[in-house]
Design a protein around this motif. Structure first.
Motif, PDB file in Angstrom:
ATOM      1  N   THR A  67       0.829  -1.204   0.000  1.00  0.00           N
ATOM      2  CA  THR A  67       0.000   0.000   0.000  1.00  0.00           C
ATOM      3  C   THR A  67       0.863   1.252   0.000  1.00  0.00           C
ATOM      4  O   THR A  67       0.640   2.174  -0.795  1.00  0.00           O
TER       5      THR A  67
ATOM      6  N   ASP B  22       1.577  -4.831  -8.857  1.00  0.00           N
ATOM      7  CA  ASP B  22       1.292  -5.108  -7.448  1.00  0.00           C
ATOM      8  C   ASP B  22       1.559  -6.600  -7.231  1.00  0.00           C
ATOM      9  O   ASP B  22       0.785  -7.455  -7.649  1.00  0.00           O
TER      10      ASP B  22
ATOM     11  N   LYS C 141       3.147 -11.139   3.693  1.00  0.00           N
ATOM     12  CA  LYS C 141       2.545 -12.194   2.869  1.00  0.00           C
ATOM     13  C   LYS C 141       3.624 -13.147   2.350  1.00  0.00           C
ATOM     14  O   LYS C 141       3.365 -14.012   1.516  1.00  0.00           O
TER      15      LYS C 141
ATOM     16  N   SER D  22       4.662  -6.997   0.002  1.00  0.00           N
ATOM     17  CA  SER D  22       4.624  -6.848   1.463  1.00  0.00           C
ATOM     18  C   SER D  22       5.306  -8.045   2.107  1.00  0.00           C
ATOM     19  O   SER D  22       5.024  -9.188   1.720  1.00  0.00           O
TER      20      SER D  22
HETATM   21  N1  PMP Z   1      -2.585  -5.748  -3.223  1.00  0.00           N
HETATM   22  C1  PMP Z   1      -3.041  -6.996  -3.087  1.00  0.00           C
HETATM   23  C2  PMP Z   1      -3.311  -7.817  -4.313  1.00  0.00           C
HETATM   24  C3  PMP Z   1      -3.244  -7.522  -1.818  1.00  0.00           C
HETATM   25  O1  PMP Z   1      -3.704  -8.763  -1.676  1.00  0.00           O
HETATM   26  C4  PMP Z   1      -2.957  -6.720  -0.688  1.00  0.00           C
HETATM   27  C5  PMP Z   1      -3.175  -7.246   0.723  1.00  0.00           C
HETATM   28  N2  PMP Z   1      -4.398  -7.860   0.923  1.00  0.00           N
HETATM   29  C6  PMP Z   1      -2.475  -5.430  -0.899  1.00  0.00           C
HETATM   30  C7  PMP Z   1      -2.301  -4.979  -2.170  1.00  0.00           C
HETATM   31  C8  PMP Z   1      -2.144  -4.529   0.248  1.00  0.00           C
HETATM   32  O2  PMP Z   1      -1.074  -5.033   0.970  1.00  0.00           O
HETATM   33  P1  PMP Z   1      -0.653  -4.394   2.374  1.00  0.00           P
HETATM   34  O3  PMP Z   1      -1.911  -4.297   3.184  1.00  0.00           O
HETATM   35  O4  PMP Z   1       0.326  -5.368   2.936  1.00  0.00           O
HETATM   36  O5  PMP Z   1      -0.057  -3.055   2.087  1.00  0.00           O
END
Ligand code: PMP
Length: 417
Positions: free
Chosen positions: A93, A198, A224, A221
């Motif tokens: 994000t 992303d 994950k 991130s």
């Molecule tokens: N993009 C995708 C495809 C995601 O699955 C996620 C997390 N669910 C995000 C962006 C955002 O990631 P974060 O909350 O770790 O910044």
């Protein structure tokens, strides 16, 4: 390392929930952490804790070395050309917001176009809406086909001389669609557009080579990818990053400050204002080392088996409807169970120790397109087992048929593969 010993490396998986062995199927939200990552973070605080860069003492030197070695580890992991291209962020994000404000905002003119897709997470929509409002740029959206694949013919139609940015997810967090990003990037490049990928869902499932892909920016991130929360990576091509102004300002990102003028630090520090998440970076590097010791093709094959088995078993459950069936699909299964609210399904599964996610998955425009309030999502990781998938399907069958749950036999981790 066998799959069962890989599983044993994750302490959180060895617990019971509501008297049942935990079956953790919420991996798309966040993954569990292996012992060695937990230990690396703990060791940092026990032995090396100090602020990084410029410290005159040994602890600071050790912290700095570990922190910068972590950057080198990430560079190798995604095959960036230089460590200067690896910027630490809080997560995907923050990375997209940085690109939208520092790269896109100064460049976009009224009428310029940003192409997104219907599969996007809010993190790859809202930052672009804000920058579109600030600059007068327009957002165009690649629609999906009925099975959840991107409609690439429509993408070709949307591309034009006005396209400045194409920003899309590598893997959909909701339907599991693996987008053919290499081809999408090639086409965007014919129009001179900048491509942002992303990678939040992709790095744990696919081997990513940013140079081979030819993308301009790639984000992910740590949490994950078996690492702590609060650490993420922005990969950017060096020439683009060099040309971008800093996003946040403060310590670390400066070379010289005076009241008559300030000069900025070199890459990557120009984008890293303030004290960074040192232990997070160290934890992320350890997670990458953990993964690099495993046969990733074997892990991916196991995840495919889990997904296939889940689809096979669930298809026989009365009222089960899979949402989307993309041509190339990661181990993410979205579904509905007729006449059961998704949240109730999630709660009933939790009673059985089975963790899934329910709701809109931060993809409200996708839900709107599918005309659904939300889905139940089971997302599998290589540490899940076929037996867990079977128990998940049995629990769903019981929910679907209104049966009652019985106390499960005790399952030890060893018997799970
Ligand atoms: N993009 C995708 C495809 C995601 O699955 C996620 C997390 N669910 C995000 C962006 C955002 O990631 P974060 O909350 O770790 O910044």
């Amino acid at each position: 390392m066998s799959l069962s010993s890989v599983r044993k490396a994750f302490p959180a998986l060895q617990q019971q929930i509501n008297g049942q062995p935990l079956i953790y199927l919420d991996n798309a939200a966040t993954t569990q952490k292996p012992e060695q990552v937990i230990r690396a973070v703990e060791d940092f605080y026990r032995q090396d804790n100090a602020n990084v860069h410029r410290g005159a003492h040994q602890l600071s030197e050790r912290a700095t070395t570990a922190f910068e070695n972590a950057r080198a580890e990430v560079k190798g992991f995604i095959n960036a050309a230089s460590e200067k291209e690896i910027i630490w962020t809080r997560g995907t994000t923050e990375g997209i917001n940085l690109i939208a404000q520092s790269f896109a905002r100064p460049r976009l003119q009224p009428g310029d176009e940003i192409i997104l897709t219907e599969l996007e997470h809010h993190a790859n929509i809202v930052p672009w809406q804000i920058v579109a409002e600030q600059t007068g740029a327009l957002i165009k959206v690649i629609p999906i086909k009925e099975n959840g694949d991107l409609n690439l013919e429509k993408y070709t139609e949307l591309l034009s001389e006005r396209t400045r940015i194409v920003s899309l997810t590598h893997i959909s967090n909701t339907l599991g669609t693996i987008n053919p990003v290499a081809g999408i990037i090639r086409q965007a490049k014919k129009f001179g557009a900048t491509v942002v990928i992303d990678g939040a869902q992709a790095v744990s499932h696919l081997e990513v080579d940013v140079q081979r892909l030819g993308c301009d920016f790639y984000l992910f991130s740590g949490h994950k990818l078996f690492a702590p929360t609060g650490i993420g990576v922005l990969y950017g091509r060096q020439d683009l990053l060099e040309a971008m102004p800093p996003w946040q300002a403060g310590g670390e990102m400066i070379r010289k400050v005076s009241f008559t003028g300030t000069s900025y630090n070199e890459l990557p520090f120009k984008f890293e204002a303030g004290t960074p998440n040192i232990s997070g970076a160290i934890g992320l590097a350890e997670a990458i080392r953990f993964l690099s010791r495993l046969d990733r093709k074997k892990l991916a094959a196991h995840e495919r088996r889990l997904m296939q088995r889940a689809i096979e078993l669930c298809s026989d459950i009365p009222g089960f409807t899979r949402i989307g069936s993309p041509t190339a699909c990661a181990s993410i299964l979205s579904f509905q169970l007729n006449s059961h609210h998704q949240q109730d399904v999630g709660l009933m599964l939790d009673q059985q120790g089975i963790a899934v996610r329910t709701g809109h998955h931060c993809a409200m425009p996708l839900m709107e397109k599918l005309k659904l309030p939300g889905t139940v999502r089971a997302s599998f990781c290589f540490y899940n087992t076929l037996e867990e998938v079977e128990r998940f399907a049995q629990a769903l069958q019981l929910i679907a048929t209104g049966g009652s749950f019985h106390t499960a036999d005790t399952v030890t981790p060893d018997s799970l593969f």
